[in-house]
Scaffold this motif. Structure first.
Motif, PDB file in Angstrom:
ATOM      1  N   THR A  34     -48.746  -5.945 -13.431  1.00 55.82           N
ATOM      2  CA  THR A  34     -50.035  -5.380 -13.853  1.00 55.82           C
ATOM      3  C   THR A  34     -49.973  -4.685 -15.209  1.00 55.82           C
ATOM      4  N   THR A  35     -48.803  -4.538 -15.784  1.00 58.34           N
ATOM      5  CA  THR A  35     -48.659  -3.766 -17.019  1.00 58.34           C
ATOM      6  C   THR A  35     -47.929  -4.573 -18.076  1.00 58.34           C
ATOM      7  N   VAL A  36     -48.540  -4.654 -19.260  1.00 60.49           N
ATOM      8  CA  VAL A  36     -47.962  -5.434 -20.347  1.00 60.49           C
ATOM      9  C   VAL A  36     -47.935  -4.597 -21.614  1.00 60.49           C
ATOM     10  N   ARG A  37     -46.864  -4.752 -22.353  1.00 63.47           N
ATOM     11  CA  ARG A  37     -46.692  -4.032 -23.625  1.00 63.47           C
ATOM     12  C   ARG A  37     -46.878  -5.011 -24.777  1.00 63.47           C
ATOM     13  N   ILE A  38     -47.601  -4.559 -25.807  1.00 67.28           N
ATOM     14  CA  ILE A  38     -47.819  -5.361 -27.000  1.00 67.28           C
ATOM     15  C   ILE A  38     -47.157  -4.668 -28.179  1.00 67.28           C
TER      16      ILE A  38
END
Length: 820
Positions: A53-57
């Motif tokens: 559910t969590t993504v880093r850009i």
């Protein structure tokens, strides 16, 4: 024949070109363990999944390597199963919860659910890097813009004194200040959260065409998108990234008395004694500044003031009265302190203007006698070690129960742009400025935990940054003015702060600067205008995570407002008693925070799908059952518009007219408007009258009551009448049931302090209400701890037709079904 050969060669050439095109397309990104890397135009882009559910850009100029270790994020990314594919210019990454699309032509990143519902997208070509010289280091000013839906509401970004709830159509310059605590995390009504991981001065701006974050300094654009499915779920994702909130001791949820300042240990202990004599509950007393002596000894963390000759005895005397004491500590040191003399040669101090500016106590500051006080470099681990060394020796060792970390942003007076060029352990002050409170609070918390587990860390602090919930800190709203407008501002300030994933917040009850109410009165506490404001603020404070009275100019102890039998005194006592009766509910709500990532002070939009509450800034839920509608307008006295700040507020001019104004009667009832969200029925807490939701009602009020409504289906435990939180065991609680819907509540209990609960030393008892059968199931108790009550009584009270139907039951830990 020749024509056939020619055609075959053409087809072969076309096939080769197609293979080459596919090959080139396939090479437009590189798979990594966490997602992908790609180069788009002049930008390196990396997508990292930390969880499904969590993504880093991460974005940076091509070929400009950088190294970044987050000060906020402590989670290590977990292996996430991803399906990665490309169609045309769009590379898609799918977890089992979230879909991320990257346009390898424009660089735009978009987010959607697996069924294709759009959540958020970047604006095309909106990631910008502008060259910036940061005190000799070549870096960038960074900007990223997003596109929000027209009818979407977003909240958070810490605490702002704007008086508004939603962040839409706002421009906010985020630099930590006395009454503004910035946390670059927001949540959306569409069920996602966004964390902008940058510590430099940052501007958030929402316009019809775009919503953007712009930070003064950044080697990269670094942000996290998280799909929580709701505001609660997004907050849970943020805490998963940045740390969970530990339990506070039970006593911290009682009533706290403070003022600027108790000038001797006799006065401090005397306040506790007086509360015990009056029979008014009290759990905490706070010692403000200058117990160390003069300003050249600022924050010596030692009792050098001769009015505090026996600090250990002082603490023991308070403990004998079953109360606790916390004490003011700062993030700066005077030039004659041991800390200053140890840190200065090591380059651990920051040379800019801070409080106090003069070595003398007179106002305005006498600049001919500068204090020489300097903040310390909180980013330096050795400096944090030195800070704790003196704190442990001078204060923790004498039994102080917690820390009041003032000026934790810190005060930055007479600001000069060159101040941002000052070097810290982690680079320029500009680069890490907004993370100052996180680092200083974290330094104390981590050192105390390493020193002892017998006493839970409790820190009252004036500022905060993302991740601070993991350090056992409760943030107060700073030196706010004593005015009705300031009171109105506190509600959305606290709600936005809570939606920034930091659940513990409070405010100076009555406002800090109150000198205007002294004018024309020998005692401001006898001024009806201040009495009314104070009572209404106190009633609001009873429904915040910490009920703490504090301020300057007018003493706030209950006996200053009159005596028992008088309306103002009785109204104050009634609110304090109500707070204590709700301690089982509040302590269980605290466990819900620690165990289930919940939030105690809740904007209505968190719990109700009602378009009418999207911008409600004067009501909220306290826990998941109690709707609080504070009185935020004067009803008995004129509402004078007053303005003050840290500069004007300290200019305490003497009153020139001591003639008392006409007395005001607080006897007659008044009325106020209250909106009750749709989707449920509500019970008036005071009358037990049942009211349908989805409407605005006119509610009759008195000086000793504010509107409180209980959601249908709620189960609320009420504790005994006590003088302090742990005076009586919870062996005879009233369990009040509000029918109209099924409901559930878990009563949490432990040893009330220490960290044994982390090892499983606690118990829960879950109550379940079946509305159809009108029965309450008291389920088997789970868990145990030393000193646990093994046999007890519950007085079950069901609200029906404005009355209580009661039945007493004995409970020994085994399931009981109560029919009513």
């Amino acid at each position: 024949m020749k024509n056939n050969i020619f055609m075959k060669r053409v087809k072969l050439l076309v096939s080769l070109l197609l293979v080459l095109a596919v090959s080139i397309q396939a090479q437009s990104y590189q798979k990594t363990d966490l997602g992908i890397k790609t180069k788009i135009n002049s930008t390196d882009v990396e997508i990292q999944f930390f969880s499904p559910t969590t993504v880093r850009i991460l974005k940076s100029p091509v070929g400009k390597p950088f190294k970044k270790e987050s000060l906020t994020v402590i989670k290590k990314p977990q292996a996430t199963k991803l399906a990665i594919s490309q169609q045309g210019d769009i590379v898609s990454l799918k977890s089992n919860k979230l879909k991320v699309d990257v346009d390898v032509k424009s660089g735009k990143v978009s987010y959607s659910t697996l069924v294709g519902a759009k959540l958020l997208s970047e604006k095309e070509a909106s990631a910008t890097f502008t060259d910036f010289d940061d005190a000799g280091s070549k870096t960038y000013t960074v900007n990223q813009s997003f596109t929000l839906d027209k009818d979407e509401a977003v909240y958070g970004l810490g605490q702002q004194q704007r008086g508004k709830l939603s962040l839409r159509n706002e421009k906010i310059n985020m630099v930590q200040g006395n009454t503004d605590d910035y946390v670059p995390f927001l949540v959306s009504t569409k069920g996602y959260g966004l964390f902008w991981d940058n510590y430099s001065p940052t501007t958030f701006e929402d316009k019809p065409e775009s919503t953007s974050f712009r930070s003064d300094v950044g080697d990269c654009i670094d942000y996290y998108f998280m799909l929580g499915g709701s505001i609660d779920g997004s907050i849970a994702c943020m805490r998963d990234l940045s740390g969970q909130a530990p339990m506070f001791p039970l006593w911290t949820f009682g009533y706290w008395q403070s003022k600027e300042r108790y000038k001797s240990q006799n006065e401090l202990v005397g306040v506790v004694n007086k509360y015990r004599e009056l029979g008014v509950p009290l759990d905490g007393i706070i010692q403000d500044w200058q117990y160390w002596g003069n300003n050249y000894l600022w924050n010596a963390m030692d009792f050098l003031n001769t009015e505090f000759p026996a600090p250990k005895k002082m603490v023991e005397d308070i403990h004998k009265q079953n109360a606790h004491v916390i004490i003011s500590i700062w993030n700066s040191f005077g030039p004659q302190t041991k800390q200053y003399r140890e840190m200065k040669p090591k380059g651990m101090l920051l040379n800019f203007g801070t409080w106090p500016q003069s070595g003398l106590e007179a106002w305005p500051p006498n600049r001919e006698y500068p204090s020489g006080v300097e903040p310390y470099d909180v980013y330096n681990p050795e400096a944090r070690d030195i800070y704790w060394k003196y704190l442990n020796k001078g204060l923790f060792s004498v039994g102080i129960d917690g820390w009041w970390m003032d000026s934790s942003e810190p005060d930055h007076l007479d600001f000069k742009p060159s101040d941002f060029d000052l070097k810290t352990y982690l680079g320029s002050f500009r680069k890490v400025r907004n993370a100052f409170p996180l680092m200083t609070v974290g330094g104390v918390s981590e050192h105390q935990r390493a020193t002892s587990s017998d006493k839970r860390v409790f820190i009252l602090t004036r500022s905060a940054f993302a991740g601070q919930q993991r350090y056992g800190a409760n943030t107060w709203s700073g030196d706010v003015n004593s005015s009705w407008q300031s009171l109105r501002n506190q509600i959305p300030a606290g709600l936005n702060f809570s939606m920034s994933a930091i659940p513990y917040w409070n405010t100076d009850i009555g406002g800090f600067f109150a000198s205007a109410y002294n004018r024309g009165w020998n005692e401001g506490a006898k001024n009806p205008a201040f009495q009314e404001l104070y009572v209404r603020w106190l009633q609001f404070g009873a429904f915040t995570p910490m009920m703490r009275s504090h301020g300057t100019d007018i003493p706030r102890e209950i006996y200053n407002f009159g005596k028992k039998g008088e309306p103002i005194y009785d109204a104050i006592a009634k609110s304090i008693d109500l707070r204590y009766s709700l301690l089982p509910y509040i302590y269980s709500a605290a466990w819900d925070i620690t165990n289930s990532q919940s939030t105690m002070m809740r904007a209505l939009v968190m719990d109700f799908s009602d378009k009418n509450v999207v911008n409600t800034n004067n009501e909220y839920m306290f826990g998941k059952s109690i709707l609080v509608a504070p009185i935020v307008n004067a009803q008995y006295t004129p509402e004078t518009i007053l303005r003050a700040n840290a500069e004007t507020g300290w200019d305490k001019k003497e009153a020139t007219d001591n003639a008392k104004n006409q007395a005001v009667s607080f006897a007659q009832p008044k009325s106020t408007k209250v909106y009750l969200p749709e989707g449920t029925s509500w019970y008036d807490f005071w009358t037990n009258e049942k009211v349908k939701g989805g409407q605005e009602i006119t509610k009759s009020t008195t000086i000793d009551e504010i509107p409180l409504f209980i959601k249908a289906g709620s189960i609320i435990p009420f504790g005994p009448q006590v003088q302090y939180a742990t005076e009586k065991k919870w062996d005879n609680l009233e369990i009040r049931v509000y029918p109209g819907a099924n409901g559930e509540f878990s009563l949490y209990e432990d040893e009330n302090d220490n960290y044994n609960y982390e090892k499983g030393a606690y118990s829960t008892i879950t109550f379940t209400w079946n509305d159809a059968s009108k029965s309450l199931i008291i389920n088997n108790r789970k868990g145990s701890f030393p000193g646990m009550i093994t046999s007890r009584k519950f007085n079950v009270a069901v609200i029906a037709a404005g009355k209580k139907i009661e039945k007493a039951v004995t409970y020994t830990g085994k399931k009981v079904v109560v029919k009513l």
